[in-house]
Design an enzyme around this catalytic site. Structure first.
Site, mmCIF file in Angstrom:
data_model
loop_
_atom_site.group_PDB
_atom_site.id
_atom_site.type_symbol
_atom_site.label_atom_id
_atom_site.label_comp_id
_atom_site.label_asym_id
_atom_site.label_seq_id
_atom_site.Cartn_x
_atom_site.Cartn_y
_atom_site.Cartn_z
ATOM 1 N N TYR A 1 -36.769 -40.755 88.579
ATOM 2 C CA TYR A 1 -35.510 -40.022 88.402
ATOM 3 C C TYR A 1 -35.815 -38.712 87.682
ATOM 4 O O TYR A 1 -36.750 -38.012 88.031
ATOM 5 C CB TYR A 1 -34.491 -40.911 87.670
ATOM 6 C CG TYR A 1 -33.079 -40.413 87.822
ATOM 7 C CD1 TYR A 1 -32.540 -40.159 89.085
ATOM 8 C CD2 TYR A 1 -32.292 -40.162 86.712
ATOM 9 C CE1 TYR A 1 -31.256 -39.682 89.234
ATOM 10 C CE2 TYR A 1 -30.997 -39.693 86.844
ATOM 11 C CZ TYR A 1 -30.487 -39.445 88.107
ATOM 12 O OH TYR A 1 -29.220 -38.967 88.249
ATOM 13 N N LYS B 1 -25.806 -58.858 109.939
ATOM 14 C CA LYS B 1 -26.544 -57.974 110.850
ATOM 15 C C LYS B 1 -27.670 -57.278 110.089
ATOM 16 O O LYS B 1 -28.780 -57.111 110.604
ATOM 17 C CB LYS B 1 -25.583 -56.940 111.442
ATOM 18 C CG LYS B 1 -26.122 -56.177 112.641
ATOM 19 C CD LYS B 1 -26.297 -57.102 113.846
ATOM 20 C CE LYS B 1 -26.751 -56.359 115.089
ATOM 21 N NZ LYS B 1 -25.659 -55.810 115.874
#
Length: 760
Positions: free
Chosen positions: A45, A100
């Site tokens: 970060y 899915k």
């Protein structure tokens, strides 16, 4: 309450418990970069993250290099046509979209964010998807009702430059098209000549029919039906999609349409096809009843009505399941890997042809075992690949990637498809990689491997795989007549030698082997009469073949306990130079890294000297697999040496340190400590350092055997072995009732063993 109701209630309860269990949901985000230190976080970060941000600003395509975009797909729905549940809303569709995502991950290692959009207006929906598209390498649209689905997909395909597909339309089309190619071959019919009835005119039906036409089906030979009957010139108020399939015919009903038809494709609802309709079809009728959960006609009724029917359904409990999971993971895999700007017709057709081709090839044993089948070969009961076929990720993905390149929409073409295939296989897990490496080495110089108990199905099937894969040159040892009967029974046709010790054609070998056996054992209680009798037994005949060089390696066991099979081997095959006692080792293949356990089958309570010898043999054997061995000498104490067992292990370590100062080995140590870097750091004096061990030398047979048997029973890892160490020739003994895969893997080890000795 009926049994059916109880079953339904039980399933409903199990489904809720499955989805409710911790952690919630079916997919999760897992860090893929180091994050344990302050430096790691500063790179991940602020401030380090600013560097790739600026690079992407200069060149947006580098997002594929510096982020996970290239392996990230959005599964997007508005919940307007969820499974067979209809318009249940965006939030209620989330379990399906998560599911899915799980399929994308487990079948093709593609990461997924599922996105449920609470918007039914097609134009607004399109704008939302376009707004979030920069996040993703591809978009899978799901469960959007027709006719809006056509409009949404078409607009997004035109306005986005990443792979995008509405799987409800094209997934079913691709899988059923592959099934159609093969079903027509079985029926002996040509696609340009057949008459087809399509029942259903929704998104999937339209997409399927268009793809069949691309394969050669004549438009004038199609009758499409919706809930009102045949779509013909007399129909009014048809949608633009249906107008394309108006037929010039006087037929109005499904019953009339079915007369003389060669193919029926159902994408409608259950039980609308009657036995009379089926009987009216042409010879060798092809019936795809794809409505779920109930096909347009049940498999049982269809096959009872006509013996010549060639049938597929959408269900996994019947042969030939048209399952979208055969397509979408690998289509997106190939499209992502070449950074395709879309998914075009060429890519879909490439997937169709790849799927059709796979079904015609010999089926891997892992697939047969996964479905608890005895045999599986191309024909009426098998013309679509099974979902757990590991060939799908390479064959379909590569076909799609090549089609994207050839059609000019690949942003990053692949130069080396052999390397790409290996990359795809590596996604299947490290244990698969090691086995592939071993098999590739075996294929480079396959050796003759004699397989005992060749009358058994598992042994015969393993021999078939060894031949087809080119891993070894099997020799079948057993009763010739029965072996041939079993081969015919199971449809196994391989041209390999069959050796029957009692057969007349083995008289010369029996004489030669009898003299050898008597010479070896005449001062150990064996007379000539016994030798003459023993050479008719496969337990002696096999080792004598190996002794005389009539085979390169020997695999025995399967139907007898380990010690009884090993005893005749030890009477004929000597030990390697410098070996006092032989030992065995199991290879444990998990999803993390390979491990080796020794001694698992032979030495009950080895001395310190014997443990040291076992460890050295293990180190040498592991090195033959191109793995750097790190040995942990195990006990139930860590570097304490209070108990008799720990003192024995500590003495073995002392012997090894003195004789082999460069050997990476230490102990006595507990196995959980030997597997944990942080625990190992508590012992800076240890030769293991902080890198976990991968070879585990147990202090006695009981601990080693019980440990690997627990893992084998839990099915948390694949077992290869036992690998015999210390014999002068390649002999390996199967566990009783070994699986086909276990036999193939041990035969592979035997080939590598024979290669090593030849090189020496």
């Amino acid at each position: 309450m009926s049994n059916i109701n109880r079953d339904e209630n039980s399933f409903r309860k199990a489904a809720l418990e499955y989805h409710q269990s911790e952690p919630k949901g079916k997919i999760e985000v897992v860090p893929s970069k180091p994050h344990s230190s302050q430096r790691d976080l500063s790179l991940a970060y602020s401030p380090g993250v600013a560097v790739p941000c600026l690079e992407i600003e200069k060149n947006p395509t580098t997002a594929y290099d510096y982020t996970g975009k290239g392996n990230l797909v959005a599964v997007i729905s508005n919940g307007t046509a969820v499974l067979g549940l209809g318009d249940i809303g965006a939030e209620a569709s989330k379990p399906v979209m998560e599911g899915k995502g799980l399929l994308f991950k487990i079948f093709a290692d593609i990461n997924v964010f599922d996105i449920e959009i609470n918007e039914k207006d097609p134009d607004k929906f399109i704008e939302i998807v376009k707004g979030i598209a920069p996040t993703f390498g591809g978009i899978n649209l799901e469960d959007i009702k027709a006719p809006e689905a056509f409009y949404i997909e078409q607009r997004l395909k035109e306005e986005l430059d990443i792979p995008l597909m509405h799987d409800d339309q094209h997934g079913t089309a691709i899988i059923s098209a592959a099934a159609l190619i093969n079903a027509l071959e079985i029926a002996g019919k040509k696609i340009e000549e057949v008459k087809m009835v399509v029942n259903g005119a929704g998104a999937a039906a339209i997409a399927c029919t268009k793809l069949y036409i691309a394969l050669g089906l004549k438009k004038e030979n199609i009758l499409m039906c919706d809930s009102k009957g045949v779509i013909n010139e007399r129909r009014e108020g048809l949608t633009p999609e249906k107008l394309e399939f108006i037929a010039k015919t006087d037929r109005n009903t499904l019953t009339e349409a079915m007369e003389g038809a060669d193919v029926f494709v159902g994408l409608s609802k259950g039980n609308v096809v009657t036995p009379e309709m089926l009987l009216s079809m042409a010879e060798n009728p092809i019936v795809f009843g794809l409505a779920n959960p109930d096909p347009e006609i049940t498999y049982e009724l269809a096959t009872a009505t006509r013996k010549d029917v060639i049938m597929a359904t959408g269900r996994s409990d019947y042969p030939n399941q048209v399952n979208n999971v055969l397509g979408f993971p690998y289509i997106f895999r190939g499209a992502l890997d070449v950074q395709a700007s879309g998914i075009n017709e060429e890519m879909k057709l490439a997937a169709v042809r790849a799927l059709a081709a796979i079904a015609k090839e010999p089926v891997p044993e892992s697939v047969i075992l996964a479905y608890n089948l005895k045999n599986l070969q191309f024909g009426r009961d098998y013309f679509i690949p099974k979902p757990f076929d590991n060939r799908l990720i390479t064959r379909v993905s590569i076909a799609v990637a090549k089609a994207a390149m050839e059609s000019g929409i690949a942003g990053r073409p692949i130069d080396d498809f052999e390397a790409y295939e290996q990359h795809l296989l590596d996604r299947m897990g490290r244990e698969e990689k090691l086995l592939r490496m071993m098999q590739n080495r075996a294929k480079s110089n396959p050796k003759r491997v004699t397989l005992g108990n060749a009358e058994e199905y598992n042994v015969l099937k393993a021999a078939q795989i060894l031949v087809e894969e080119g891993i070894a040159k099997p020799i079948l040892l057993g009763e010739k007549k029965y072996i041939k009967e079993q081969m015919e029974k199971f449809g196994i046709t391989i041209d390999v030698p069959i050796i029957d010790p009692a057969d007349d054609d083995q008289e010369e070998n029996r004489r030669k082997y009898r003299e050898t056996l008597w010479k070896l054992r005449q001062r150990k209680g064996m007379n000539e009469y016994k030798a003459k009798r023993y050479v008719r037994q496969r337990d002696y005949f096999g080792p004598l073949m190996l002794h005389h060089g009539d085979t390169d390696a020997l695999i025995v066991g399967f139907s007898k306990n380990y010690s009884s099979v090993l005893r005749p081997v030890l009477k004929i095959i000597g030990k390697e130079k410098g070996v006092e006692k032989i030992a065995s080792m199991m290879m444990i293949l998990s999803d993390k890294k390979p491990m080796f356990f020794t001694d698992t089958t032979i030495n009950q309570d080895p001395t310190a000297e014997e443990l040291a010898n076992i460890a050295k043999m293990a180190e040498r054997t592991v090195k033959t697999f191109a793995i750097e061995p790190r040995l942990a000498m195990l006990s139930f104490e860590n570097f304490a040496g209070y108990s008799r067992t720990s003192k024995k292990v500590a003495e073995a370590v002392r012997i090894l340190h003195n004789k082999y100062p460069n050997m990476v080995v230490d102990g006595e140590i507990q196995p959980d400590f030997a597997l944990d870097s942080e625990h190992l750091s508590d012992y800076p004096f240890s030769k293991l350092g902080t890198e976990p061990a991968n070879v585990f030398v147990f202090p006695n047979l009981a601990s080693a055997n019980l440990s690997y048997k627990i893992l084998r029973g839990m099915k948390v890892a694949q077992m290869v072995g036992p690998i015999l160490m210390g014999l002068d020739k390649p002999v390996h003994v199967l566990q009783m009732r070994s699986s086909v895969d276990e036999i193939v893997n041990l035969a592979t080890i035997a080939v590598l063993d024979a290669q090593r000795r030849e090189e020496k």
